[in-house]
Enzyme design. Structure first.
Site, PDB file in Angstrom:
ATOM      1  N   ASN A   1      -9.984   0.648  -0.698  1.00 50.28           N
ATOM      2  CA  ASN A   1      -9.077   0.323  -0.839  1.00 50.28           C
ATOM      3  C   ASN A   1      -7.818  -0.835  -1.643  1.00 50.28           C
ATOM      4  OD1 ASN A   1      -6.118   0.034   0.062  1.00 50.28           O
ATOM      5  ND2 ASN A   1      -6.201  -0.629   1.791  1.00 50.28           N
TER       6      ASN A   1
ATOM      7  N   CYS B   1       0.647  -1.103  -0.108  1.00 51.56           N
ATOM      8  CA  CYS B   1      -0.252  -0.041   0.233  1.00 51.56           C
ATOM      9  C   CYS B   1       0.960   1.516   0.130  1.00 51.56           C
ATOM     10  CB  CYS B   1      -0.803   0.529   1.543  1.00 51.56           C
ATOM     11  SG  CYS B   1      -2.504  -1.274   0.979  1.00 51.56           S
TER      12      CYS B   1
ATOM     13  N   HIS C   1      -2.973   7.406   1.476  1.00 51.31           N
ATOM     14  CA  HIS C   1      -4.025   6.013   1.337  1.00 51.31           C
ATOM     15  C   HIS C   1      -4.806   5.569   1.891  1.00 51.31           C
ATOM     16  CE1 HIS C   1      -4.159   2.095   0.682  1.00 51.31           C
ATOM     17  NE2 HIS C   1      -3.297   1.825   1.671  1.00 51.31           N
TER      18      HIS C   1
HETATM   19  N1  ACO Z   1     -18.708  -7.705   9.122  1.00 52.02           N
HETATM   20  C1  ACO Z   1     -19.114  -7.983  10.277  1.00 52.02           C
HETATM   21  N2  ACO Z   1     -17.980  -7.965  11.365  1.00 52.02           N
HETATM   22  C2  ACO Z   1     -17.149  -7.988  11.455  1.00 52.02           C
HETATM   23  C3  ACO Z   1     -16.512  -7.870   9.896  1.00 52.02           C
HETATM   24  C4  ACO Z   1     -16.876  -8.071   8.956  1.00 52.02           C
HETATM   25  N3  ACO Z   1     -16.702  -7.679   7.138  1.00 52.02           N
HETATM   26  N4  ACO Z   1     -14.938  -7.865   9.981  1.00 52.02           N
HETATM   27  C5  ACO Z   1     -14.848  -8.340  11.148  1.00 52.02           C
HETATM   28  N5  ACO Z   1     -15.978  -8.537  12.160  1.00 52.02           N
HETATM   29  C6  ACO Z   1     -15.660  -9.092  13.555  1.00 52.02           C
HETATM   30  C7  ACO Z   1     -15.224  -9.691  14.073  1.00 52.02           C
HETATM   31  O1  ACO Z   1     -15.327 -10.937  14.227  1.00 52.02           O
HETATM   32  C8  ACO Z   1     -15.127  -8.871  15.470  1.00 52.02           C
HETATM   33  O2  ACO Z   1     -16.078 -10.133  15.943  1.00 52.02           O
HETATM   34  P1  ACO Z   1     -16.437 -10.683  17.366  1.00 52.02           P
HETATM   35  O3  ACO Z   1     -15.739  -9.610  18.167  1.00 52.02           O
HETATM   36  O4  ACO Z   1     -17.187 -11.307  17.948  1.00 52.02           O
HETATM   37  O5  ACO Z   1     -14.915 -10.933  17.504  1.00 52.02           O
HETATM   38  C9  ACO Z   1     -15.397  -8.067  15.272  1.00 52.02           C
HETATM   39  O6  ACO Z   1     -16.078  -7.705  14.368  1.00 52.02           O
HETATM   40  C10 ACO Z   1     -14.641  -7.101  15.690  1.00 52.02           C
HETATM   41  O7  ACO Z   1     -13.694  -7.003  15.034  1.00 52.02           O
HETATM   42  P2  ACO Z   1     -12.040  -6.133  14.707  1.00 52.02           P
HETATM   43  O8  ACO Z   1     -11.262  -6.613  13.874  1.00 52.02           O
HETATM   44  O9  ACO Z   1     -11.876  -6.183  16.481  1.00 52.02           O
HETATM   45  O10 ACO Z   1     -13.176  -4.929  13.840  1.00 52.02           O
HETATM   46  P3  ACO Z   1     -12.302  -3.560  13.907  1.00 52.02           P
HETATM   47  O11 ACO Z   1     -12.416  -2.167  14.954  1.00 52.02           O
HETATM   48  O12 ACO Z   1     -10.660  -3.932  14.708  1.00 52.02           O
HETATM   49  O13 ACO Z   1     -12.228  -3.307  12.830  1.00 52.02           O
HETATM   50  C11 ACO Z   1     -10.984  -3.468  10.620  1.00 52.02           C
HETATM   51  C12 ACO Z   1     -11.816  -4.035  11.631  1.00 52.02           C
HETATM   52  C13 ACO Z   1     -11.417  -2.666  10.095  1.00 52.02           C
HETATM   53  C14 ACO Z   1     -10.049  -4.614   9.387  1.00 52.02           C
HETATM   54  C15 ACO Z   1      -9.993  -2.316  11.160  1.00 52.02           C
HETATM   55  O14 ACO Z   1      -8.501  -3.431  12.452  1.00 52.02           O
HETATM   56  C16 ACO Z   1      -9.178  -1.758  10.746  1.00 52.02           C
HETATM   57  O15 ACO Z   1      -9.142  -1.176   9.056  1.00 52.02           O
HETATM   58  N6  ACO Z   1      -7.424  -2.139  10.652  1.00 52.02           N
HETATM   59  C17 ACO Z   1      -6.920  -1.522   9.764  1.00 52.02           C
HETATM   60  C18 ACO Z   1      -6.562  -2.218   8.743  1.00 52.02           C
HETATM   61  C19 ACO Z   1      -6.246  -1.312   7.583  1.00 52.02           C
HETATM   62  O16 ACO Z   1      -6.512  -0.583   6.607  1.00 52.02           O
HETATM   63  N7  ACO Z   1      -5.746  -2.553   6.125  1.00 52.02           N
HETATM   64  C20 ACO Z   1      -4.657  -2.263   4.977  1.00 52.02           C
HETATM   65  C21 ACO Z   1      -4.400  -2.482   4.627  1.00 52.02           C
HETATM   66  S1  ACO Z   1      -3.249  -2.006   5.299  1.00 52.02           S
HETATM   67  C22 ACO Z   1      -3.318  -0.832   4.959  1.00 52.02           C
HETATM   68  O17 ACO Z   1      -3.662  -0.269   4.633  1.00 52.02           O
HETATM   69  C23 ACO Z   1      -3.332   0.702   5.674  1.00 52.02           C
END
Ligand code: ACO
Length: 325
Positions: free
Chosen positions: A282, A114, A252
């Site tokens: 993304n 990314c 980004h």
């Molecule tokens: N739909 C519904 N529920 C979901 C989904 C979904 N698509 N995905 C995960 N969940 C659930 C999980 O299973 C979890 O359930 P549980 O509590 O029963 O176990 C709950 O939602 C919370 O999951 P988390 O992973 O803790 O959620 P979080 O608030 O951290 O959000 C996310 C997840 C959106 C991925 C976040 O961590 C994030 O944006 N991180 C940055 C990662 C990123 O942007 N990566 C891209 C590549 S790197 C870059 O480009 C910077």
């Protein structure tokens, strides 16, 4: 003679097919509300069968060249950032070189996921400053849909396909000051110890398959806010500039909450940040040039304005670039 790299044109390309959150929710345990609230994403584009990263890249490059009033034969360097190449080798950049009718010079890929566009911009800018090339195409192009585990709701909802390109021309640098147009500076970092929080679980020398993207979302989020805040400060300090000098932050597009957190740390009002994530999701290395293209085309980014770009990706890698448009 000192040289600097001037932006001469910008172009973007998105595949036709739109995949909405609602359509994803029909086949996965997720919802439009969850995806929007956690990420800001509403829909993403998906490349058609047989539509390759090089095809998206070539379309974006042609549009950027058209805007610059140039053609493929004017280009002597392509640096293409991608984590989803057409083939293991050769570089996707050489396929683009052939497709746009560029018969001289050199074309190669860079791999920083990314952050790839910032790394490619730095490589091209360095080559132009050294006089190794006169006109460069810097491209970010991805088909992340091909490396997603479509059963993993934690990752597959986040990404989309697309490409964006910039044309850079080497011009004479009068006195090295920040009020001249062009690339002012680029700042790159990586930390291989953080490999396991964001990677693809395949490859030619490990599994022999392309593999799927794996991510520890919360830790990536934490690292992103920390490193992106540091690197934008580094870019400003290197040029003797303050956040208030920035006309546009072009981050980004990974997550609106990451984008807002970095903007808040900079003290930059939200209206000065370019956000495309709602429609693009993304697109990895393509997200910054796609956002630049959109904001330049609709008249938000104007000639002479100061644009700050930042990105973080697998590796980890992260970086920033300051450009006077
Ligand atoms: N739909 C519904 N529920 C979901 C989904 C979904 N698509 N995905 C995960 N969940 C659930 C999980 O299973 C979890 O359930 P549980 O509590 O029963 O176990 C709950 O939602 C919370 O999951 P988390 O992973 O803790 O959620 P979080 O608030 O951290 O959000 C996310 C997840 C959106 C991925 C976040 O961590 C994030 O944006 N991180 C940055 C990662 C990123 O942007 N990566 C891209 C590549 S790197 C870059 O480009 C910077």
């Amino acid at each position: 003679m000192n040289l600097r790299s001037l932006v001469a044109g910008c172009g973007g390309y998105l595949p036709e097919h739109i995949l909405t959150n609602d359509a994803l929710a029909e086949r996965l345990d997720t919802s439009d509300a969850w995806i929007r609230q956690r990420t800001g994403i509403g829909e993403r584009r998906i490349a058609a069968k047989g539509e390759l990263t090089s095809d998206l890249a070539a379309r974006a490059a042609e549009r950027a060249l058209k805007q610059a009033g140039m053609s493929g034969s004017d280009v002597d360097l392509i640096v293409l950032a991608t984590a989803t190449p057409d083939e293991t080798f050769p570089a996707t950049a050489v396929k683009v070189q052939a497709e746009i009718g560029m018969k001289r010079g050199v074309a190669f890929d860079v791999q920083a996921v990314c952050s790839g566009f910032i790394f490619a911009l730095a490589a091209a800018d360095n080559a132009l400053r050294l006089g190794q090339a006169g006109t460069a195409l810097v491209i970010g192009a991805e088909t992340f849909s091909r490396i997603l585990d479509w059963n993993d709701r934690g990752t597959c909802v986040l990404f989309g396909d697309g490409a964006g390109a910039l044309v850079l021309n080497a011009v004479r640098d009068r006195d090295g000051t920040a009020d001249q147009r062009g690339v002012l500076s680029t700042h790159l970092h990586s930390d291989g110890r953080l490999h396991n929080i964001l990677y693809v679980d395949g490859g030619p020398s490990s599994t022999g398959t392309a593999g799927f993207l794996r991510m520890e979302g919360r830790e990536v989020f934490r690292q992103a806010v920390m490193h992106l805040s540091e690197v934008v400060e580094e870019a400003l300090a290197a040029n003797g500039l303050a956040a208030s000098d920035i006309d546009w932050l072009v981050p980004h597009q990974a997550n609106t909450r990451i984008i807002e957190a970095v903007g808040r740390k900079l003290g930059l009002p939200a209206e000065r940040t370019i956000v495309t994530i709602e429609r693009h999701a993304n697109t990895s290395a393509a997200s910054i040039p796609l956002a630049l293209d959109e904001a330049a085309a609709d008249g938000r980014i104007q000639r002479g304005q100061l644009v700050l770009m930042e990105a973080l990706g697998g590796g980890l890698t992260w970086g920033a670039a300051l450009v006077r448009w």
